[in-house]
Design an enzyme around this catalytic site. Structure first.
Site, PDB file in Angstrom:
ATOM      1  N   LYS A 117       0.820  -1.224   0.000  1.00  0.00           N
ATOM      2  CA  LYS A 117       0.000   0.000   0.000  1.00  0.00           C
ATOM      3  C   LYS A 117       0.844   1.260   0.000  1.00  0.00           C
ATOM      4  O   LYS A 117       0.440   2.284  -0.545  1.00  0.00           O
ATOM      5  CB  LYS A 117      -0.929   0.017   1.225  1.00  0.00           C
ATOM      6  CG  LYS A 117      -2.120  -0.906   1.079  1.00  0.00           C
ATOM      7  CD  LYS A 117      -3.244  -0.448   1.981  1.00  0.00           C
ATOM      8  CE  LYS A 117      -4.482  -1.291   1.803  1.00  0.00           C
ATOM      9  NZ  LYS A 117      -5.538  -0.944   2.751  1.00  0.00           N
ATOM     10  N   LYS A 201      -5.557 -10.744  -7.122  1.00  0.00           N
ATOM     11  CA  LYS A 201      -6.819 -11.000  -6.420  1.00  0.00           C
ATOM     12  C   LYS A 201      -7.883  -9.990  -6.846  1.00  0.00           C
ATOM     13  O   LYS A 201      -7.569  -8.855  -7.236  1.00  0.00           O
ATOM     14  CB  LYS A 201      -6.617 -11.013  -4.906  1.00  0.00           C
ATOM     15  CG  LYS A 201      -6.370  -9.676  -4.292  1.00  0.00           C
ATOM     16  CD  LYS A 201      -6.451  -9.753  -2.759  1.00  0.00           C
ATOM     17  CE  LYS A 201      -6.266  -8.333  -2.234  1.00  0.00           C
ATOM     18  NZ  LYS A 201      -6.510  -8.128  -0.840  1.00  0.00           N
ATOM     19  N   LYS A 204     -11.431  -4.115  -5.137  1.00  0.00           N
ATOM     20  CA  LYS A 204     -12.266  -2.960  -5.503  1.00  0.00           C
ATOM     21  C   LYS A 204     -11.451  -1.897  -6.210  1.00  0.00           C
ATOM     22  O   LYS A 204     -11.993  -1.026  -6.883  1.00  0.00           O
ATOM     23  CB  LYS A 204     -12.952  -2.397  -4.266  1.00  0.00           C
ATOM     24  CG  LYS A 204     -12.049  -2.145  -3.092  1.00  0.00           C
ATOM     25  CD  LYS A 204     -12.874  -2.031  -1.804  1.00  0.00           C
ATOM     26  CE  LYS A 204     -12.002  -2.192  -0.574  1.00  0.00           C
ATOM     27  NZ  LYS A 204     -12.706  -2.710   0.564  1.00  0.00           N
TER      28      LYS A 204
END
Ligand code: AMP
Ligand code: TRP
Length: 338
Positions: A117, A201, A204
């Site tokens: 991230k 994966k 969103k």
């Protein structure tokens, strides 16, 4: 859980940072529904985790209602399980601070989600993003939760929670005060992949519009996304071994199995030898059958923010009763004046 003698309890949380999708449903929310009949369950919307990266304040509130509505639409019953927003229970933040003083820098340095991230420029990441897993440990242990249903990507964070619980118990000579929480990951759907790339994966934040099936997608969007899903030119194999090296095919078979309650072998017994021209429409029908009603209920609930707020407030009150007691005990153990 070693020698821990307390009651079995379940806690899990989802960040209000985007739309709920099929991966969240199969990896997490569906398990929440099953577990509520077996255990004392706490399901939160982790808004304090969400702000570790920038969130527009108005959107954050909206997304928080969206996650709560997704829990309800999928079948979590607020009369049985506590549904609440993390920031509504102050004890999470209080325990997180104490855990910040228990966790070691070296442990956090190993966390792969932070590396993903924060990206290349980690000097510019928030401090909160770095200590994110410590807050997650507090979410779990402030209820002395023993079981945590999550998708596979959360395995490392759960290990850290166990390490923090173990070190706290050891350092303060409070044997078995905290349980060592167990992840509940296994089962079909623990890792649903992107429809456009079988090695990433489903997420969103995927850039490709067709990569991710959202719970709010209607029948048409679901069918379109499955039709456009990446595949290979071969027909389906008749046994699971034949899915090796075919990640996109394996993912679609996995989704079919997870939604129909069948193993890969059973799905392939029905569809082995068939091309995707046959399999994709069957899969689309199944996804529409299982997901579209949840999406419709989700839309209905989002139209009633007053009700959603009352669910969260009541849930937070119920959760606080448990969490405040645990924090009081912790304050005493640590040596604070209570
Ligand atoms: P997130 O959307 O990353 O906040 O994840 C919320 C929950 O859904 C966590 O328990 C995740 O492990 C789970 N989850 C997220 N993406 C997937 C996926 N593609 N497959 C299975 N579980 C997932
Ligand atoms: N880190 C989890 C995720 O990204 C969300 C989360 C926060 C969580 N606190 C938790 C999950 C406690 C389980 C238990 O999906």
């Amino acid at each position: 859980m070693s020698g821990y003698k307390g009651p079995m309890r379940v806690l899990s949380g989802i960040q209000p940072s985007g739309g709920m999708h099929l991966g969240n449903y199969l990896g997490a929310i569906r398990k929440f529904v099953e577990l509520q009949h077996e255990y004392d369950c706490f399901y939160c919307v982790v808004d304090m985790h969400a702000i570790t990266v920038w969130q527009d304040p108005e959107k954050l509130r909206e997304q928080t209602f969206h996650i709560a509505a997704s829990y309800l639409a999928a079948g979590v019953d607020p009369k049985i399980a506590a549904i609440f927003h993390q920031s509504g229970v102050r004890a999470h933040a209080e325990l997180a601070w104490i855990f910040n003083c228990v966790a070691r820098l070296g442990w956090l340095d190993r966390m792969t989600q932070f590396k993903d991230k924060a990206g290349k420029d980690k000097e510019r990441a928030s401090v909160g993003l770095y200590t994110y897993p410590v807050l997650q440990a507090a979410d779990i242990l402030v209820y002395k939760a023993t079981h945590v249903p999550v998708g596979e990507d959360q395995k490392q964070h759960l290990e850290l929670s166990r390490d923090i619980a173990g070190k706290f118990n050891h350092d303060f000579k409070a044997e078995n005060f905290f349980p060592l929480p167990e992840p509940l990951i296994k089962g079909p759907g623990a890792r649903i992949m992107s429809l456009r790339d079988g090695s990433a994966k489903m997420s969103k934040s995927d850039d490709s519009e067709n990569a991710c099936i959202f719970l709010k997608d209607g029948a048409d969007a679901i069918a379109r996304k499955i039709k456009k899903a990446k595949t290979d030119p071969e027909p389906l194999p008749s046994e699971p071994k034949g899915l090796e090296g075919r990640p996109e095919a394996a993912n679609l078979v996995g989704i079919y199995g997870a939604l129909s309650g069948k193993t890969d072998a059973q799905v392939l017994a029905d569809y082995g030898g068939q091309g995707f021209g046959v399999f994709k429409p069957a899969l689309a029908d199944l996804v529409v059958e299982k997901i579209a009603p949840i999406g419709a209920e989700l839309n209905r609930l989002e139209g009633d923010p007053g009700y959603l707020k009352s669910v969260l407030d009541k849930g937070a009150e119920r959760a606080s009763e448990v969490a405040d007691k645990v924090v009081r005990e912790v304050r005493e153990i640590v040596g604070f004046v209570v």
